[in-house]
Design a protein around this motif. Structure first.
Motif, PDB file in Angstrom:
ATOM      1  N   GLY A  79     -11.371   4.058  17.589  1.00  0.00           N
ATOM      2  CA  GLY A  79     -12.105   3.361  18.521  1.00  0.00           C
ATOM      3  C   GLY A  79     -13.107   2.650  17.736  1.00  0.00           C
ATOM      4  N   HIS A  80     -13.790   3.361  16.978  1.00  0.00           N
ATOM      5  CA  HIS A  80     -14.990   2.890  16.138  1.00  0.00           C
ATOM      6  C   HIS A  80     -14.570   1.670  15.250  1.00  0.00           C
ATOM      7  N   SER A  81     -15.270   0.749  14.828  1.00  0.00           N
ATOM      8  CA  SER A  81     -14.767  -0.478  13.973  1.00  0.00           C
ATOM      9  C   SER A  81     -15.573  -0.113  12.410  1.00  0.00           C
ATOM     10  N   GLY A  82     -16.220   0.793  12.643  1.00  0.00           N
ATOM     11  CA  GLY A  82     -16.645   1.329  11.094  1.00  0.00           C
ATOM     12  C   GLY A  82     -16.523   2.876  11.108  1.00  0.00           C
ATOM     13  N   PRO A  83     -16.766   3.214   9.699  1.00  0.00           N
ATOM     14  CA  PRO A  83     -16.443   4.644   9.453  1.00  0.00           C
ATOM     15  C   PRO A  83     -17.531   5.657  10.086  1.00  0.00           C
ATOM     16  N   VAL A  84     -16.810   6.696  10.879  1.00  0.00           N
ATOM     17  CA  VAL A  84     -17.551   7.695  11.708  1.00  0.00           C
ATOM     18  C   VAL A  84     -18.252   8.736  10.751  1.00  0.00           C
ATOM     19  N   LEU A  85     -19.566   8.864  11.019  1.00  0.00           N
ATOM     20  CA  LEU A  85     -20.572   9.318  10.123  1.00  0.00           C
ATOM     21  C   LEU A  85     -20.901  10.779  10.617  1.00  0.00           C
ATOM     22  N   ASP A  86     -20.816  11.073  11.921  1.00  0.00           N
ATOM     23  CA  ASP A  86     -21.122  12.448  12.575  1.00  0.00           C
ATOM     24  C   ASP A  86     -20.420  12.709  13.788  1.00  0.00           C
ATOM     25  N   ILE A  87     -20.241  14.135  14.180  1.00  0.00           N
ATOM     26  CA  ILE A  87     -19.313  14.257  15.347  1.00  0.00           C
ATOM     27  C   ILE A  87     -19.947  15.570  15.879  1.00  0.00           C
ATOM     28  N   ASP A  88     -19.879  15.817  17.263  1.00  0.00           N
ATOM     29  CA  ASP A  88     -20.670  16.989  17.675  1.00  0.00           C
ATOM     30  C   ASP A  88     -20.047  17.430  18.984  1.00  0.00           C
ATOM     31  N   TRP A  89     -19.601  18.742  19.292  1.00  0.00           N
ATOM     32  CA  TRP A  89     -18.958  18.894  20.498  1.00  0.00           C
ATOM     33  C   TRP A  89     -19.878  19.401  21.498  1.00  0.00           C
ATOM     34  N   CYS A  90     -19.776  19.078  22.810  1.00  0.00           N
ATOM     35  CA  CYS A  90     -20.569  19.381  23.761  1.00  0.00           C
ATOM     36  C   CYS A  90     -20.565  20.823  24.128  1.00  0.00           C
ATOM     37  N   PRO A  91     -21.730  21.418  24.152  1.00  0.00           N
ATOM     38  CA  PRO A  91     -21.791  22.942  24.410  1.00  0.00           C
ATOM     39  C   PRO A  91     -21.545  23.520  25.850  1.00  0.00           C
ATOM     40  N   HIS A  92     -21.322  22.312  26.711  1.00  0.00           N
ATOM     41  CA  HIS A  92     -21.296  22.943  28.219  1.00  0.00           C
ATOM     42  C   HIS A  92     -19.823  22.259  28.516  1.00  0.00           C
ATOM     43  N   ASN A  93     -18.813  21.573  27.685  1.00  0.00           N
ATOM     44  CA  ASN A  93     -17.568  21.472  28.046  1.00  0.00           C
ATOM     45  C   ASN A  93     -16.938  21.221  26.552  1.00  0.00           C
ATOM     46  N   ASP A  94     -15.814  22.159  26.347  1.00  0.00           N
ATOM     47  CA  ASP A  94     -15.356  22.445  25.143  1.00  0.00           C
ATOM     48  C   ASP A  94     -14.193  20.994  24.962  1.00  0.00           C
ATOM     49  N   ASN A  95     -14.062  20.151  26.060  1.00  0.00           N
ATOM     50  CA  ASN A  95     -13.286  19.177  25.911  1.00  0.00           C
ATOM     51  C   ASN A  95     -13.907  17.699  25.435  1.00  0.00           C
ATOM     52  N   ILE A  96     -15.307  17.827  25.395  1.00  0.00           N
ATOM     53  CA  ILE A  96     -16.163  16.505  25.385  1.00  0.00           C
ATOM     54  C   ILE A  96     -16.842  16.640  23.940  1.00  0.00           C
ATOM     55  N   LEU A  97     -16.453  15.502  23.459  1.00  0.00           N
ATOM     56  CA  LEU A  97     -17.108  15.346  21.715  1.00  0.00           C
ATOM     57  C   LEU A  97     -17.660  13.898  21.556  1.00  0.00           C
ATOM     58  N   ALA A  98     -18.819  13.916  20.810  1.00  0.00           N
ATOM     59  CA  ALA A  98     -19.558  12.608  20.771  1.00  0.00           C
ATOM     60  C   ALA A  98     -19.424  12.233  19.227  1.00  0.00           C
ATOM     61  N   SER A  99     -19.212  11.018  18.905  1.00  0.00           N
ATOM     62  CA  SER A  99     -19.080  10.519  17.538  1.00  0.00           C
ATOM     63  C   SER A  99     -20.158   9.485  17.357  1.00  0.00           C
ATOM     64  N   GLY A 100     -20.878   9.400  16.199  1.00  0.00           N
ATOM     65  CA  GLY A 100     -21.741   8.301  15.937  1.00  0.00           C
ATOM     66  C   GLY A 100     -21.022   7.562  14.503  1.00  0.00           C
ATOM     67  N   SER A 101     -21.083   6.285  14.262  1.00  0.00           N
ATOM     68  CA  SER A 101     -20.565   5.501  13.482  1.00  0.00           C
ATOM     69  C   SER A 101     -21.392   4.210  12.833  1.00  0.00           C
ATOM     70  N   GLU A 102     -20.917   3.951  11.569  1.00  0.00           N
ATOM     71  CA  GLU A 102     -21.534   2.635  10.893  1.00  0.00           C
ATOM     72  C   GLU A 102     -21.545   1.638  11.892  1.00  0.00           C
ATOM     73  N   ASP A 103     -20.631   1.467  12.786  1.00  0.00           N
ATOM     74  CA  ASP A 103     -20.613   0.191  13.571  1.00  0.00           C
ATOM     75  C   ASP A 103     -21.736   0.187  14.727  1.00  0.00           C
ATOM     76  N   THR A 104     -22.832   1.193  14.533  1.00  0.00           N
ATOM     77  CA  THR A 104     -24.073   1.087  15.302  1.00  0.00           C
ATOM     78  C   THR A 104     -23.682   1.737  16.610  1.00  0.00           C
ATOM     79  N   THR A 105     -22.574   2.173  17.089  1.00  0.00           N
ATOM     80  CA  THR A 105     -22.471   2.713  18.460  1.00  0.00           C
ATOM     81  C   THR A 105     -22.272   4.182  18.384  1.00  0.00           C
ATOM     82  N   THR A 106     -22.439   4.761  19.379  1.00  0.00           N
ATOM     83  CA  THR A 106     -22.089   6.178  19.724  1.00  0.00           C
ATOM     84  C   THR A 106     -20.943   6.150  20.900  1.00  0.00           C
ATOM     85  N   MET A 107     -19.903   6.894  20.635  1.00  0.00           N
ATOM     86  CA  MET A 107     -18.876   7.243  21.788  1.00  0.00           C
ATOM     87  C   MET A 107     -18.612   8.644  22.055  1.00  0.00           C
TER      88      MET A 107
END
Length: 390
Positions: A79-107
């Motif tokens: 989904g990111h148009s640039g390389p993913v740089l960091d990822i982190d799982w949500c501590p309150h829901n094991d199915n939710i994850l956030a990712s940050g990318s070189e494309d300036t967005t967080t998903m």
């Protein structure tokens, strides 16, 4: 009066052990992006690894139970148009994850429990607010739907993920932010920056409440994490490029609580902290070892415990939350070491004491051996009588 030379600690004999070969995750093309993130995030359900991909950024999410060789067609999260740089799982829901990318967005992504049939390409939220790459994503430890991001535009943004709107924007950093760490309850966070300053920030006041210039005198990147007591543990380099660790009281940054030189290696030390045991695990990128220390309230405050060593260097490392370890086997931590083409679990265990049952078995065995020897002696004696030699 005699005094024990060895410091008493229940974690003094903690040892690391790599999982069996069949318990590893093989054929994973770990990302080669030159960014000092851990490239790996893990929780009790899933293992996520940033991987090489063509045409944008992607990461792999595997159920923890799916060990062995990973199919080359296994669906990725794209989904990111640039390389993913960091990822982190949500501590309150094991199915939710956030990712940050070189494309300036967080998903923010919803990962299904079942294996998807095709790549996951639709995030549940896209957070747009940075003008340059997003290199750090950190969920709030206690508040739901609160996510912190930091980018190469030197901005820190705290988001309400539920609405997709920024709650707080802080521009107190004049240069690249190396890392961010929340404290135990999420009331403060600390940062390290390319301007060689360690800062403590209060997001509610939207200001820096304490800072220290050059906690480590070297110009190489630093890392900082809060301990459960509210102190700050740092890793960095000396002026002579030796790796160094420190412990600081943020209410009095004048002098360190402890400062300890380690070695002359180049890799940035990634610290992973366990508040339950007050242990910190140091994993250097490019190192083939994991050092672990115990932080206590008595001098010298940071106590070296031991080192886990292996042959291959690590590309990154993931750290399992405590609720994901097997305490029935005296496991106190589990790390996931990234090699070039695989991920290997490393289990940290406290040796359990010999139970009374084992002692009783050993005692019975000794008794049986004694009785068998007695029987053997009597049989020899009897044999001599019947043969007339006595």
């Amino acid at each position: 009066m005699s005094r024990s030379i060895v410091r008493q600690s229940k974690f003094r004999h903690v040892f690391g052990q790599a999982a069996k070969a069949e318990q590893s995750y093989d054929d994973i093309r770990v990302s080669k992006v030159t960014w000092d993130s851990s490239f790996c995030a893990v929780n009790p359900k899933f293992l996520a690894v940033i991987v090489e991909s063509s045409g944008g950024g992607a990461f792999l999410v595997l159920p923890l139970s799916k060990v062995g060789r990973v199919d080359k067609n296994y669906p990725l999260v794209i989904g990111h148009s640039g390389p993913v740089l960091d990822i982190d799982w949500c501590p309150h829901n094991d199915n939710i994850l956030a990712s940050g990318s070189e494309d300036t967005t967080t998903m923010v992504w919803q990962i299904p429990d079942h294996t998807p049939c095709r790549p996951i390409s639709e995030p549940i939220v896209v957070l747009e607010g940075h003008s340059k790459r997003v290199g750090i994503v950190k969920w709030h430890p206690t508040a739901r739907n609160i996510l912190l991001t930091a980018g190469s535009d030197n901005l820190i943004i705290i988001w309400n993920v539920g609405t997709g709107e920024p709650l707080i924007t802080m521009d107190d950093h004049p240069d690249l932010i190396y890392n961010v760490s929340w404290n135990y309850n999420g009331s403060l966070f600390c940062t390290t920056c390319k301007d060689r300053r360690l800062r403590v920030c209060d997001p509610r006041k939207r200001e820096v409440v304490a800072e220290r210039l050059s906690p480590h005198e070297g110009i190489r990147p630093m890392r900082a994490i809060f301990t459960k007591e509210g102190n700050i543990f740092t890793t960095g380099f000396t002026r002579m490029s030796q790796r160094e660790l420190g412990l600081w009281d943020p209410t009095n940054f004048e002098e360190p609580i402890a400062l300890l030189e380690l070695d002359t290696s180049n890799g940035v030390l990634l610290p992973f902290y366990d508040p339950d045991t007050s242990m910190v695990y140091l994993c250097g990128k490019g190192d083939s070892s994991i050092r672990y220390f115990e932080i206590t309230e008595e001098p010298p405050y940071v106590h070296y415990l031991s080192t886990y060593s292996s042959k291959e260097p690590q590309r990154g490392m993931g750290f399992m939350p405590k609720r994901g370890v097997d305490v029935s086997k005296c496991e106190i931590a589990r790390l996931f070491k990234l090699h070039e083409r695989k991920c290997e679990p490393i289990i940290m265990t406290v040796p359990r004491k010999v139970s009374k049952l084992v002692e009783e078995i050993q005692s019975l065995k000794a008794t049986v051996l004694s009785q068998e020897k007695r029987i053997c002696d009597l049989e020899n004696k009897l044999s001599k009588y019947t043969n007339g030699t006595v």
